[in-house]
Design a protein around this motif. Structure first.
Motif, PDB file in Angstrom:
ATOM      1  N   TYR A 103       0.846  -1.196   0.000  1.00  0.00           N
ATOM      2  CA  TYR A 103       0.000   0.000   0.000  1.00  0.00           C
ATOM      3  C   TYR A 103       0.882   1.247   0.000  1.00  0.00           C
ATOM      4  O   TYR A 103       1.920   1.277   0.661  1.00  0.00           O
ATOM      5  CB  TYR A 103      -0.866   0.065   1.272  1.00  0.00           C
ATOM      6  CG  TYR A 103      -2.082  -0.825   1.311  1.00  0.00           C
ATOM      7  CD1 TYR A 103      -2.351  -1.743   0.298  1.00  0.00           C
ATOM      8  CD2 TYR A 103      -2.972  -0.748   2.380  1.00  0.00           C
ATOM      9  CE1 TYR A 103      -3.489  -2.556   0.365  1.00  0.00           C
ATOM     10  CE2 TYR A 103      -4.109  -1.560   2.451  1.00  0.00           C
ATOM     11  CZ  TYR A 103      -4.343  -2.469   1.437  1.00  0.00           C
ATOM     12  OH  TYR A 103      -5.453  -3.268   1.505  1.00  0.00           O
ATOM     13  N   LYS A 107      -2.662   5.195   1.250  1.00  0.00           N
ATOM     14  CA  LYS A 107      -3.592   4.066   1.418  1.00  0.00           C
ATOM     15  C   LYS A 107      -3.419   3.423   2.797  1.00  0.00           C
ATOM     16  O   LYS A 107      -4.394   3.010   3.425  1.00  0.00           O
ATOM     17  CB  LYS A 107      -3.407   3.035   0.303  1.00  0.00           C
ATOM     18  CG  LYS A 107      -4.530   1.973   0.279  1.00  0.00           C
ATOM     19  CD  LYS A 107      -4.509   1.194  -1.020  1.00  0.00           C
ATOM     20  CE  LYS A 107      -5.331  -0.067  -1.000  1.00  0.00           C
ATOM     21  NZ  LYS A 107      -6.752   0.097  -0.753  1.00  0.00           N
ATOM     22  N   ASN A 108      -2.174   3.347   3.279  1.00  0.00           N
ATOM     23  CA  ASN A 108      -1.940   2.828   4.629  1.00  0.00           C
ATOM     24  C   ASN A 108      -2.723   3.636   5.672  1.00  0.00           C
ATOM     25  O   ASN A 108      -3.273   3.076   6.613  1.00  0.00           O
ATOM     26  CB  ASN A 108      -0.442   2.874   4.980  1.00  0.00           C
ATOM     27  CG  ASN A 108       0.254   1.537   4.758  1.00  0.00           C
ATOM     28  OD1 ASN A 108       0.047   0.579   5.490  1.00  0.00           O
ATOM     29  ND2 ASN A 108       1.074   1.472   3.721  1.00  0.00           N
ATOM     30  N   ASP A 111      -7.028   3.595   4.608  1.00  0.00           N
ATOM     31  CA  ASP A 111      -7.773   2.360   4.347  1.00  0.00           C
ATOM     32  C   ASP A 111      -8.783   2.039   5.459  1.00  0.00           C
ATOM     33  O   ASP A 111      -9.960   1.811   5.188  1.00  0.00           O
ATOM     34  CB  ASP A 111      -6.783   1.197   4.161  1.00  0.00           C
ATOM     35  CG  ASP A 111      -7.469  -0.033   3.587  1.00  0.00           C
ATOM     36  OD1 ASP A 111      -8.006   0.074   2.465  1.00  0.00           O
ATOM     37  OD2 ASP A 111      -7.488  -1.081   4.254  1.00  0.00           O
ATOM     38  N   HIS A 115     -12.808   2.004   5.047  1.00  0.00           N
ATOM     39  CA  HIS A 115     -13.443   0.683   4.919  1.00  0.00           C
ATOM     40  C   HIS A 115     -13.959   0.096   6.231  1.00  0.00           C
ATOM     41  O   HIS A 115     -14.928  -0.658   6.226  1.00  0.00           O
ATOM     42  CB  HIS A 115     -12.478  -0.301   4.241  1.00  0.00           C
ATOM     43  CG  HIS A 115     -12.182   0.081   2.819  1.00  0.00           C
ATOM     44  ND1 HIS A 115     -10.949   0.518   2.401  1.00  0.00           N
ATOM     45  CD2 HIS A 115     -12.994   0.138   1.729  1.00  0.00           C
ATOM     46  CE1 HIS A 115     -11.007   0.810   1.107  1.00  0.00           C
ATOM     47  NE2 HIS A 115     -12.228   0.600   0.679  1.00  0.00           N
TER      48      HIS A 115
END
Length: 254
Positions: A103, A107-108, A111, A115
Motif C-alpha cells: 500500500y 492508502k496505509n 484504508d 473501509h
C-alpha cells in the motif's frame, strides 16, 4: 474521566508469571510512560490492555465499558460487537511499524477509516494530508514503505493510528528499531501530539523523553508496578530498585 482501567491483571506464559496482579488507570488526555528493564512485563501489559494478548485473570474497562473480566477464575471477553466498539477507542503504534508493504503511504493511512469506520472518503483524505503535514511527510503520500527510512515509516504508522481518531494511543517501544538519529525525529513527533489532547500510554527505554513528556511515569520490574508518580517523583525516587534502574541512564538524564 477514566478512559482505561486495568484491575488485578495477571498473565503467565508456560507457568512463568509475567504480569502479577497489576492495576492501572489512564485519564482523558493523560500521558503515561511505562519504563523498566527488559523482561519486566511492560509490553505484555500493553498487549493485555489492547487485547492482543489474552490475560489469565483481571478486568479491562474502556470508558466505563467492560472489555474483559474474570469468571470462575478465568478471563472472559465481551461479545465481538462490543469489542469492536471498544477497540475503535484506541490506536496502536508498534516497534516494527507494521505498515502494509504493497500500500502507498496514503492508502496505509486512509484504508481503515474508509473501509472499517465507513467515513467519507474526501474528508478522510483531507485529514490524512493534514496528518502527513504534521509528521513532516507531505511529499510522501504516494511513496511505498520500502522507499522510506525507518523513522519515516514510524511516522506513517503514527499518522495511521491517529487517522482513526482514537481517544487513547498506545506506543510499544516506538523507537527501539531505529538508530539514534531517527529516534530523535520520532520522539519529536510524539511530543508534538501532546497538543492534540489524546491520552497516550508509551512503553519506552528513552528515559529523558519519558521524563519530559509524561504526566505520570510507571516503573515496572519483575511483573509488578514498583512505583508510579509524576516524573519528578519517580526520577528523584529513593526506592532502591528504581534508583538502580535509572542509575544506568545517569549521564543521559542530566
Amino acid at each position: 474521566m477514566k478512559l482505561l482501567e486495568l484491575n488485578h491483571v495477571e498473565k503467565s506464559f508456560d507457568g512463568l508469571s509475567v504480569i502479577k496482579d497489576i492495576s492501572l488507570s489512564v485519564e482523558e488526555g493523560e500521558i503515561v510512560s511505562v519504563i523498566g528493564p527488559s523482561g519486566s512485563g511492560k509490553s505484555t501489559l500493553l498487549r493485555c490492555a489492547t487485547m492482543l494478548e489474552t490475560m489469565d485473570s483481571g478486568e479491562v474497562i474502556y470508558l466505563g465499558k467492560r472489555a474483559a473480566w474474570t469468571e470462575d477464575g478465568k478471563a472472559v471477553y465481551a461479545s465481538k460487537k462490543d469489542l469492536k466498539e471498544i477497540q475503535s477507542q484506541y490506536g496502536l503504534v508498534f516497534q516494527n511499524f507494521n505498515l502494509f508493504p504493497h500500500y502507498s503511504v496514503m492508502k496505509n493511512i486512509t484504508d481503515a477509516p474508509i473501509h472499517v469506520q465507513k467515513r467519507d472518503k474526501a474528508q478522510v483524505y483531507e485529514e490524512a494530508r493534514a496528518l502527513l503535514r504534521k509528521m513532516g511527510l507531505e511529499d510522501k503520500e504516494n511513496a511505498f514503505p520500502c522507499q522510506l527510512s525507518g523513522g519515516q515509516c514510524q511516522r506513517v504508522a503514527i499518522a495511521r493510528a491517529l487517522a482513526l481518531n482514537p481517544k487513547i494511543l498506545f506506543f510499544d517501544e516506538p523507537t527501539s528499531a531505529l538508530d539514534p538519529e531517527l529516534t530523535g525525529e520520532v520522539l519529536k513527533v510524539i511530543k508534538s501530539l501532546a497538543d492534540l489532547d489524546i491520552a497516550m500510554v508509551i512503553v519506552t527505554h528513552e528515559m529523558a523523553f519519558a521524563r519530559d513528556i509524561s504526566d505520570r511515569v510507571v516503573f515496572m520490574a519483575g511483573g509488578v508496578i514498583v512505583e508510579e508518580g509524576t516524573p519528578e517523583q519517580v526520577f528523584a525516587s529513593d526506592n532502591e530498585r528504581t534508583q538502580s534502574f535509572l542509575g544506568r541512564y545517569g549521564a543521559l538524564l542530566d
